[in-house]
Design a protein around this motif. Sequence first.
Motif, PDB file in Angstrom:
ATOM      1  N   VAL A 185       0.837  -1.205   0.000  1.00 29.10           N
ATOM      2  CA  VAL A 185       0.000   0.000   0.000  1.00 29.10           C
ATOM      3  C   VAL A 185       0.872   1.255   0.000  1.00 29.10           C
ATOM      4  N   ARG A 186       1.953   1.228   0.761  1.00 33.02           N
ATOM      5  CA  ARG A 186       2.873   2.373   0.765  1.00 33.02           C
ATOM      6  C   ARG A 186       3.462   2.597  -0.619  1.00 33.02           C
ATOM      7  N   GLY A 187       3.819   1.500  -1.291  1.00 35.47           N
ATOM      8  CA  GLY A 187       4.372   1.632  -2.626  1.00 35.47           C
ATOM      9  C   GLY A 187       3.369   2.196  -3.616  1.00 35.47           C
ATOM     10  N   MET A 188       2.120   1.793  -3.507  1.00 39.39           N
ATOM     11  CA  MET A 188       1.100   2.297  -4.420  1.00 39.39           C
ATOM     12  C   MET A 188       0.859   3.791  -4.239  1.00 39.39           C
ATOM     13  N   SER A 189       1.112   4.294  -3.046  1.00 40.40           N
ATOM     14  CA  SER A 189       0.914   5.730  -2.778  1.00 40.40           C
ATOM     15  C   SER A 189       2.188   6.538  -2.988  1.00 40.40           C
ATOM     16  N   CYS A 190       3.249   5.888  -3.437  1.00 43.01           N
ATOM     17  CA  CYS A 190       4.558   6.531  -3.518  1.00 43.01           C
ATOM     18  C   CYS A 190       4.526   7.797  -4.387  1.00 43.01           C
ATOM     19  N   LEU A 191       4.013   7.687  -5.604  1.00 41.85           N
ATOM     20  CA  LEU A 191       4.026   8.833  -6.504  1.00 41.85           C
ATOM     21  C   LEU A 191       3.059   9.925  -6.069  1.00 41.85           C
ATOM     22  N   PHE A 192       1.987   9.542  -5.374  1.00 40.60           N
ATOM     23  CA  PHE A 192       1.077  10.564  -4.861  1.00 40.60           C
ATOM     24  C   PHE A 192       1.766  11.416  -3.792  1.00 40.60           C
ATOM     25  N   VAL A 193       2.713  10.806  -3.085  1.00 40.67           N
ATOM     26  CA  VAL A 193       3.477  11.540  -2.076  1.00 40.67           C
ATOM     27  C   VAL A 193       4.572  12.380  -2.728  1.00 40.67           C
ATOM     28  N   ARG A 194       5.236  11.809  -3.729  1.00 40.10           N
ATOM     29  CA  ARG A 194       6.361  12.491  -4.362  1.00 40.10           C
ATOM     30  C   ARG A 194       5.930  13.594  -5.329  1.00 40.10           C
ATOM     31  N   ARG A 195       4.778  13.402  -5.970  1.00 38.33           N
ATOM     32  CA  ARG A 195       4.344  14.365  -6.993  1.00 38.33           C
ATOM     33  C   ARG A 195       2.910  14.838  -6.753  1.00 38.33           C
ATOM     34  N   PRO A 196       2.613  15.347  -5.580  1.00 42.02           N
ATOM     35  CA  PRO A 196       1.247  15.841  -5.337  1.00 42.02           C
ATOM     36  C   PRO A 196       0.951  17.108  -6.132  1.00 42.02           C
ATOM     37  N   THR A 197       1.992  17.863  -6.461  1.00 41.80           N
ATOM     38  CA  THR A 197       1.770  19.123  -7.170  1.00 41.80           C
ATOM     39  C   THR A 197       1.301  18.912  -8.606  1.00 41.80           C
ATOM     40  N   PHE A 198       1.476  17.700  -9.139  1.00 41.58           N
ATOM     41  CA  PHE A 198       1.015  17.443 -10.503  1.00 41.58           C
ATOM     42  C   PHE A 198      -0.474  17.708 -10.635  1.00 41.58           C
ATOM     43  N   PHE A 199      -1.259  17.244  -9.678  1.00 44.49           N
ATOM     44  CA  PHE A 199      -2.706  17.375  -9.771  1.00 44.49           C
ATOM     45  C   PHE A 199      -3.151  18.820  -9.557  1.00 44.49           C
ATOM     46  N   VAL A 200      -2.391  19.570  -8.755  1.00 46.74           N
ATOM     47  CA  VAL A 200      -2.706  20.985  -8.569  1.00 46.74           C
ATOM     48  C   VAL A 200      -2.429  21.760  -9.854  1.00 46.74           C
ATOM     49  N   THR A 201      -1.247  21.540 -10.440  1.00 47.61           N
ATOM     50  CA  THR A 201      -0.891  22.230 -11.673  1.00 47.61           C
ATOM     51  C   THR A 201      -1.829  21.848 -12.804  1.00 47.61           C
ATOM     52  N   LEU A 202      -2.234  20.566 -12.853  1.00 49.55           N
ATOM     53  CA  LEU A 202      -3.158  20.118 -13.885  1.00 49.55           C
ATOM     54  C   LEU A 202      -4.488  20.859 -13.794  1.00 49.55           C
ATOM     55  N   PHE A 203      -4.911  21.199 -12.595  1.00 43.14           N
ATOM     56  CA  PHE A 203      -6.155  21.959 -12.438  1.00 43.14           C
ATOM     57  C   PHE A 203      -6.066  23.305 -13.145  1.00 43.14           C
ATOM     58  N   PHE A 204      -4.937  24.003 -12.981  1.00 44.95           N
ATOM     59  CA  PHE A 204      -4.784  25.305 -13.620  1.00 44.95           C
ATOM     60  C   PHE A 204      -4.626  25.175 -15.133  1.00 44.95           C
ATOM     61  N   VAL A 205      -3.991  24.096 -15.575  1.00 41.44           N
ATOM     62  CA  VAL A 205      -3.898  23.839 -17.021  1.00 41.44           C
ATOM     63  C   VAL A 205      -5.298  23.652 -17.605  1.00 41.44           C
ATOM     64  N   THR A 206      -6.113  22.850 -16.925  1.00 40.25           N
ATOM     65  CA  THR A 206      -7.480  22.607 -17.382  1.00 40.25           C
ATOM     66  C   THR A 206      -8.297  23.890 -17.371  1.00 40.25           C
ATOM     67  N   LEU A 207      -8.104  24.698 -16.348  1.00 39.22           N
ATOM     68  CA  LEU A 207      -8.824  25.969 -16.249  1.00 39.22           C
ATOM     69  C   LEU A 207      -8.500  26.872 -17.433  1.00 39.22           C
ATOM     70  N   PHE A 208      -7.227  26.964 -17.781  1.00 40.25           N
ATOM     71  CA  PHE A 208      -6.800  27.822 -18.890  1.00 40.25           C
ATOM     72  C   PHE A 208      -7.371  27.352 -20.224  1.00 40.25           C
ATOM     73  N   PHE A 209      -7.229  26.063 -20.516  1.00 39.66           N
ATOM     74  CA  PHE A 209      -7.678  25.566 -21.817  1.00 39.66           C
ATOM     75  C   PHE A 209      -9.206  25.521 -21.906  1.00 39.66           C
ATOM     76  N   SER A 210      -9.882  25.309 -20.790  1.00 37.35           N
ATOM     77  CA  SER A 210     -11.341  25.366 -20.797  1.00 37.35           C
ATOM     78  C   SER A 210     -11.813  26.782 -21.106  1.00 37.35           C
ATOM     79  N   ALA A 211     -11.132  27.775 -20.531  1.00 35.01           N
ATOM     80  CA  ALA A 211     -11.478  29.169 -20.811  1.00 35.01           C
ATOM     81  C   ALA A 211     -11.219  29.512 -22.277  1.00 35.01           C
ATOM     82  N   LEU A 212     -10.109  29.016 -22.809  1.00 43.50           N
ATOM     83  CA  LEU A 212      -9.832  29.243 -24.227  1.00 43.50           C
ATOM     84  C   LEU A 212     -10.909  28.635 -25.114  1.00 43.50           C
TER      85      LEU A 212
END
Length: 233
Positions: A171-198
Amino acid sequence: MKTKGFIRLASCYMLLTLAVLFVSWIGSIYDWQGVQNLLSPEGLRWALRSLADNYLHSPVLLPALILFFGAGLWADSGLGQSLWRVCSGKHSLFRKERRGLWMALVVGGIYAAACGVLAWGPWGIVRNVIGTLEDSPLAKGIWCVISLGMSLMAIVYACVADYYRSDKDIVRGMSCLFVRRPTFFVTLFFVTLFFSALDYTHLLACVGVPDGVFRAAYLVCSLLPLIESPERK
């Protein structure tokens, strides 16, 4: 520095979204053909209705969520690192690591063969009603199939190499990337916001940018956060 890099990337898309808001307002004033004003009541209602749905239907959100499980196990178990060491020839592996790597490759080969038999064998269990793979259950669940295969290989490697000893380690291994790269999902939100507005404002169509170019740029920008440096505790 890594955190600052993340802030710059996410803030960049937020500023671009604000620029789209402003330009769409200018376009409505000068009556640019086809441009919709995001600062209008209609634009506000659209944003409230579609903001969450646009993020959930991002082209990479669901694949990333599924693949993070298998890829996280590869990273946490050491399977990915061992493969790199073998391919680069820079470092040798311990006996248990070699045994675990060979077992993982065997399991991966068996799993790939089983998927091939299901896909092209005589039973047609995972094909569509006309017997092809297009829009089939296998095609729709391909990310789950890939992630499961990666997970099986990593678990076999870690267990044989004596790195995993309980389900807690898995279970720890499955959550590894969520711990190491949590900012991916935050940045993806702003990417989606920009392209949706476009997409809503039709600014790109107004200047003659093809829809295919828009979709390709959206996909590339959605993947960019993955190349950021991982978070470290």
